[in-house]
Design a protein around this motif. Structure first.
Motif, PDB file in Angstrom:
ATOM      1  N   LEU A 211     -28.472 -68.325  20.937  1.00  0.00           N
ATOM      2  CA  LEU A 211     -29.120 -67.314  20.762  1.00  0.00           C
ATOM      3  C   LEU A 211     -28.326 -66.053  21.207  1.00  0.00           C
ATOM      4  CD1 LEU A 211     -32.448 -68.339  22.747  1.00  0.00           C
ATOM      5  CD2 LEU A 211     -32.015 -68.478  20.076  1.00  0.00           C
ATOM      6  N   ASP A 212     -28.651 -64.548  20.740  1.00  0.00           N
ATOM      7  CA  ASP A 212     -28.233 -63.606  20.992  1.00  0.00           C
ATOM      8  C   ASP A 212     -29.022 -62.372  20.891  1.00  0.00           C
ATOM      9  OD1 ASP A 212     -26.159 -61.755  22.094  1.00  0.00           O
ATOM     10  OD2 ASP A 212     -25.579 -61.188  19.909  1.00  0.00           O
ATOM     11  N   HIS A 213     -29.160 -61.671  22.052  1.00  0.00           N
ATOM     12  CA  HIS A 213     -30.362 -60.539  22.059  1.00  0.00           C
ATOM     13  C   HIS A 213     -31.772 -61.097  21.437  1.00  0.00           C
ATOM     14  CE1 HIS A 213     -26.708 -58.324  22.353  1.00  0.00           C
ATOM     15  NE2 HIS A 213     -27.324 -57.544  22.852  1.00  0.00           N
ATOM     16  N   GLY A 214     -32.122 -62.349  21.995  1.00  0.00           N
ATOM     17  CA  GLY A 214     -33.411 -62.777  21.432  1.00  0.00           C
ATOM     18  C   GLY A 214     -33.576 -63.334  20.109  1.00  0.00           C
ATOM     19  N   ARG A 215     -32.472 -63.544  19.285  1.00  0.00           N
ATOM     20  CA  ARG A 215     -32.660 -64.080  17.868  1.00  0.00           C
ATOM     21  C   ARG A 215     -31.615 -65.237  17.744  1.00  0.00           C
ATOM     22  NH1 ARG A 215     -34.836 -60.580  14.129  1.00  0.00           N
ATOM     23  NH2 ARG A 215     -35.417 -58.348  15.012  1.00  0.00           N
ATOM     24  N   VAL A 216     -31.985 -66.011  16.720  1.00  0.00           N
ATOM     25  CA  VAL A 216     -31.089 -67.186  16.562  1.00  0.00           C
ATOM     26  C   VAL A 216     -29.892 -66.463  15.689  1.00  0.00           C
ATOM     27  CG1 VAL A 216     -30.789 -69.507  15.535  1.00  0.00           C
ATOM     28  CG2 VAL A 216     -32.973 -69.033  16.562  1.00  0.00           C
ATOM     29  N   VAL A 217     -28.917 -66.855  16.177  1.00  0.00           N
ATOM     30  CA  VAL A 217     -27.712 -66.385  15.288  1.00  0.00           C
ATOM     31  C   VAL A 217     -26.777 -67.583  14.691  1.00  0.00           C
ATOM     32  CG1 VAL A 217     -27.378 -63.998  16.521  1.00  0.00           C
ATOM     33  CG2 VAL A 217     -26.165 -66.160  17.444  1.00  0.00           C
ATOM     34  N   GLU A 218     -26.847 -68.392  15.385  1.00  0.00           N
ATOM     35  CA  GLU A 218     -26.203 -69.837  14.880  1.00  0.00           C
ATOM     36  C   GLU A 218     -26.864 -71.050  15.038  1.00  0.00           C
ATOM     37  OE1 GLU A 218     -22.159 -70.226  16.272  1.00  0.00           O
ATOM     38  OE2 GLU A 218     -21.510 -68.241  15.577  1.00  0.00           O
ATOM     39  N   GLN A 219     -26.802 -72.099  14.358  1.00  0.00           N
ATOM     40  CA  GLN A 219     -27.410 -73.368  14.622  1.00  0.00           C
ATOM     41  C   GLN A 219     -26.545 -74.199  13.614  1.00  0.00           C
ATOM     42  OE1 GLN A 219     -31.469 -73.988  13.764  1.00  0.00           O
ATOM     43  NE2 GLN A 219     -31.429 -71.889  12.521  1.00  0.00           N
ATOM     44  N   GLY A 220     -26.645 -75.448  14.336  1.00  0.00           N
ATOM     45  CA  GLY A 220     -25.938 -76.718  13.929  1.00  0.00           C
ATOM     46  C   GLY A 220     -25.397 -77.798  14.726  1.00  0.00           C
ATOM     47  N   THR A 221     -24.554 -78.678  14.168  1.00  0.00           N
ATOM     48  CA  THR A 221     -24.201 -79.838  15.246  1.00  0.00           C
ATOM     49  C   THR A 221     -23.035 -79.255  15.802  1.00  0.00           C
ATOM     50  OG1 THR A 221     -22.543 -80.658  13.538  1.00  0.00           O
ATOM     51  CG2 THR A 221     -24.952 -81.485  13.683  1.00  0.00           C
ATOM     52  N   HIS A 222     -22.434 -79.827  16.825  1.00  0.00           N
ATOM     53  CA  HIS A 222     -21.269 -79.359  17.479  1.00  0.00           C
ATOM     54  C   HIS A 222     -19.941 -79.082  16.487  1.00  0.00           C
ATOM     55  CE1 HIS A 222     -18.141 -79.404  20.727  1.00  0.00           C
ATOM     56  NE2 HIS A 222     -17.354 -80.536  20.194  1.00  0.00           N
ATOM     57  N   GLU A 223     -19.788 -80.353  16.143  1.00  0.00           N
ATOM     58  CA  GLU A 223     -18.594 -80.274  14.965  1.00  0.00           C
ATOM     59  C   GLU A 223     -18.857 -79.236  13.979  1.00  0.00           C
ATOM     60  OE1 GLU A 223     -20.424 -82.697  15.677  1.00  0.00           O
ATOM     61  OE2 GLU A 223     -19.430 -84.253  16.747  1.00  0.00           O
ATOM     62  N   ALA A 224     -19.994 -78.982  13.369  1.00  0.00           N
ATOM     63  CA  ALA A 224     -20.207 -77.904  12.217  1.00  0.00           C
ATOM     64  C   ALA A 224     -19.858 -76.630  12.678  1.00  0.00           C
ATOM     65  CB  ALA A 224     -21.801 -77.946  11.741  1.00  0.00           C
ATOM     66  N   LEU A 225     -20.486 -76.085  14.019  1.00  0.00           N
ATOM     67  CA  LEU A 225     -20.360 -74.793  14.740  1.00  0.00           C
ATOM     68  C   LEU A 225     -19.035 -74.678  15.123  1.00  0.00           C
ATOM     69  CD1 LEU A 225     -23.497 -74.783  16.928  1.00  0.00           C
ATOM     70  CD2 LEU A 225     -23.074 -73.572  14.827  1.00  0.00           C
ATOM     71  N   LEU A 226     -18.211 -75.744  15.533  1.00  0.00           N
ATOM     72  CA  LEU A 226     -16.811 -75.484  15.726  1.00  0.00           C
ATOM     73  C   LEU A 226     -15.693 -75.201  14.498  1.00  0.00           C
ATOM     74  CD1 LEU A 226     -15.908 -78.104  18.399  1.00  0.00           C
ATOM     75  CD2 LEU A 226     -15.965 -75.881  18.834  1.00  0.00           C
ATOM     76  N   ALA A 227     -16.240 -75.667  13.466  1.00  0.00           N
ATOM     77  CA  ALA A 227     -15.475 -75.377  12.183  1.00  0.00           C
ATOM     78  C   ALA A 227     -16.088 -74.006  11.778  1.00  0.00           C
ATOM     79  CB  ALA A 227     -16.176 -76.724  11.258  1.00  0.00           C
ATOM     80  N   HIS A 228     -17.053 -73.753  12.032  1.00  0.00           N
ATOM     81  CA  HIS A 228     -17.671 -72.395  11.449  1.00  0.00           C
ATOM     82  C   HIS A 228     -16.874 -71.242  12.255  1.00  0.00           C
ATOM     83  CE1 HIS A 228     -20.538 -69.104  10.135  1.00  0.00           C
ATOM     84  NE2 HIS A 228     -20.627 -68.949  11.208  1.00  0.00           N
ATOM     85  N   GLY A 229     -16.318 -71.537  13.689  1.00  0.00           N
ATOM     86  CA  GLY A 229     -15.709 -70.455  14.361  1.00  0.00           C
ATOM     87  C   GLY A 229     -16.366 -69.269  14.714  1.00  0.00           C
ATOM     88  N   GLY A 230     -17.542 -69.262  15.022  1.00  0.00           N
ATOM     89  CA  GLY A 230     -18.414 -68.031  15.433  1.00  0.00           C
ATOM     90  C   GLY A 230     -18.300 -68.241  16.762  1.00  0.00           C
ATOM     91  N   THR A 231     -19.534 -67.481  17.217  1.00  0.00           N
ATOM     92  CA  THR A 231     -19.941 -67.474  18.620  1.00  0.00           C
ATOM     93  C   THR A 231     -19.698 -68.710  19.336  1.00  0.00           C
ATOM     94  OG1 THR A 231     -21.674 -65.714  18.020  1.00  0.00           O
ATOM     95  CG2 THR A 231     -21.722 -66.766  20.135  1.00  0.00           C
TER      96      THR A 231
END
Length: 634
Positions: A599-619
């Motif tokens: 979450l960031d400022h009350g909105r969903v900005v990213e979602q997924g599994t731990h591995e997928a989010l690490l691979a995405h390289g975002g927040t």
């Protein structure tokens, strides 16, 4: 038929217990509050008007108060006959020789004696049975119970806006103040009416001039009450407010005594309490000044009545216009009214002091529900456990919201971790799910049911939650764990404690009264336990509750690594088959969740599994990189 002494005792005990059982002290609103006189009262709380507030409670025991009204009349009438009896006796002594007095006047003498020996004690006994056995314990407890019943069902925000000590003081003092003001009013009304009217009518029938001092006295007495009583009521309310504020400050200091000690702020707390104490002393001083002024003025007024009646009656007797029996009646009547006026003035003072206390207590009791169930709310049913946030906006009344169009669907049995900076809206989303607050727009559904339309009891009964700041009840370990399931056996309680890695330290506990193990008391808010111990008790409580939806808000933050590792295995077991929302700043503790939602400022900005989010390289990847928690098993 006569009763033996033993029979009188049995009858007396029967009457005492009968009156004591007329009012049920724990009748909740919506049920019968008194037996056999009670009437149902609405569940939405007492009215905000003073008269409505009084009637809300008094009508639940209206039979008792009606009986008190009749008994008070009887006692006042019987008391008013005493000066008449004295005058009659003096007149008989004047009219008869000692040898003929009894023979010619015995019926009247026996009748007067019977009234005083039997009638008056019986009336006073009935008055006391109604007051002391019926009203004092039952009605007082009923008001306290129902006041607590309403207050404890207020929303969480209600308690965030005030001192807990002040709220408790208002709940506790409302019962005695309301009871006393009603009882004293009934008694004062009859004594004023019966004594005053009786004196004026009886003496006026002998000579109209004898009624004049009483009429003048009553006019001045009424003027005195009219001028002083409203001021006394207002000052009493201010004193009561200051007393409640002082209590709140004292309780606040004691509740947070560890913080006071850690920061060495005893002197600052002294100043905080001293300010409240001085305010109470100032307001109380203003109140009692009026009491003193009233006492001085009333004693002067009574002295004038006594001297005036004595002078006038003796003058009329010297002129031969009234008999000695009238003089013997007039003087006791004046003395009786002078005495009773002080009692009535004291009662009137106490009545308005108590009214001031009731008015101040209403600030916490006669408050519209801040988190009421919707009309026709139904029981929540959770066959699967799906949770949906749809377009939720919420900002605690601020212009800049915390949640801004929050959308999230959590599938049945899914384990979701909420991640974000402080203020991103994670805890707010959980608070809305629990209906501590209601969305400004949007809705939240559980298995397709809008939670705004279900009862809060059933909603929270379906959710088990472990928070970061765990506060325990000042009760035994067993009571605290069993809070999750009141009907649980001791074996089930201990099994939950073992799962939460708490059984070991529980068996070593002993409180200051010698209670050990599961029967030992934990202290207010659980202060006798460490943070990790409190957390394990809280986890055991949720394990025992076994709700279909589980919320973990920094559930293991207070635990050391070894205990956390052991509990993580139990939490994995606990989460099996449940829908889970987990919040943690330490990402390693929730990396194994089925899905992570950032979450960031009350909105969903990213979602997924731990591995997928690490691979995405975002927040999330940036947050993970900044932490040194290591990689969790996945």
């Amino acid at each position: 038929m006569t009763l033996s002494p033993g029979g009188c005792v049995v009858l007396g005990m029967f009457l005492v217990r009968w009156f004591e059982n007329l009012v049920s002290p724990i009748a909740p609103p919506g049920q019968i509050g008194a037996r056999p006189f009670g009437v149902p009262v609405p569940e939405h709380g007492p009215p905000k008007s003073l008269a409505g507030f009084y009637w809300h409670f008094a009508r639940q025991a209206r039979g008792l108060f009606g009986g008190l009204f009749v008994a008070g009349l009887c006692v006042a009438l019987l008391d008013a006959t005493i000066p008449v009896f004295i005058g009659r006796l003096v007149a008989l002594l004047e009219q008869h020789e000692p040898s003929t007095l009894w023979a010619t006047s015995w019926p009247g003498l026996v009748g007067m004696a019977a009234v005083l020996v039997f009638g008056r004690p019986a009336a006073i006994g009935l008055q006391n049975l109604i007051t002391q056995q019926g009203i004092v314990p039952g009605v007082t407890s009923l008001i306290r119970w129902q006041s607590h019943w309403h207050v404890v069902r207020q929303g969480w925000a209600f308690f965030q806006e005030d001192f807990a000590g002040r709220i408790a003081t208002r709940v506790m003092q409302a019962g005695p103040a309301l009871r006393e003001s009603v009882v004293q009013s009934v008694n004062a009304v009859w004594y004023i009416l019966v004594y005053g009217t009786g004196a004026i009518l009886w003496l006026g029938s002998s000579d109209l001039r004898l009624a004049l001092p009483f009429l003048l006295w009553f006019a001045l007495y009424a003027t005195l009450l009219r001028l002083l009583v409203p001021k006394l009521r207002d000052r009493s309310r201010k004193a009561s407010e200051a007393r409640s504020l002082l209590t709140g400050r004292v309780v606040d200091s004691y509740t947070n005594i560890l913080t006071v000690k850690l920061f060495a702020k005893a002197a600052d707390e002294d100043a905080f309490v001293r300010e409240g104490l001085l305010a109470l002393n100032h307001n109380f001083g203003h109140q009692v000044r009026l009491v003193t002024l009233n006492a001085v003025l009333l004693s002067t007024l009574n002295a004038c009545l006594m001297v005036g009646v004595a002078a006038l009656s003796v003058w009329l007797w010297m002129r031969g216009e009234i008999g000695i029996g009238v003089v013997a009646t007039a003087l006791p009547m004046a003395w009786q009214i002078a005495n009773i006026s002080g009692w009535v003035a004291f009662n009137v003072t106490a009545i308005f002091e108590n009214i001031g206390v009731v008015q101040e207590s209403m600030n916490s009791i006669a408050v519209p529900p801040t988190a009421e169930d919707a009309p026709g709310a139904t029981e929540l049913r959770v066959p699967e456990g799906e949770i949906r946030f749809e377009g939720v906006h919420f900002g605690y009344g601020r212009e800049n919201g915390v949640l801004n169009g929050f959308d999230l669907t959590i599938r049945p049995g899914e384990r979701v971790g909420l991640i974000g900076h402080s203020g991103a809206g994670k805890t707010t989303a959980v608070n809305l799910l629990l209906r501590f607050f209601s969305p400004e727009t949007g809705r939240i559904l559980i298995d397709g049911q809008d939670i705004a339309g279900v009862t809060q009891e059933s909603l929270r009964g379906a959710i088990g939650m472990v928070t970061q700041d765990t506060a325990l009840l000042h009760r035994s370990i067993t009571d605290n764990i069993r809070y999750g399931r009141p009907g649980a056996t001791q074996a089930q309680v201990e099994a939950a404690a073992r799962q939460a890695q708490a059984h070991g330290f529980i068996t070593d506990l002993q409180d200051w009264r010698g209670r050990t193990g599961y029967e030992s008391q934990v202290g207010e808010r659980g202060v006798k336990l460490s943070g990790g111990q409190r957390q394990r008790i809280a986890i055991a409580r949720v394990l025992l509750k076994d709700a279909p939806i589980l919320v973990l808000d920094e559930a293991t933050s207070a635990l050391d690594s070894e205990v956390e590792a052991a509990i993580q295995d139990q939490l994995t077991h606990l989460m099996a088959g449940k829908t889970v929302i987990a919040i943690a700043h330490r990402l390693s503790t929730i990396a194994r969740m089925d899905r992570l939602v950032i979450l960031d400022h009350g909105r969903v900005v990213e979602q997924g599994t731990h591995e997928a989010l690490l691979a995405h390289g975002g927040t999330y990847a940036a947050l993970w990189e900044r932490q040194s928690g290591g990689f969790a098993a996945v």
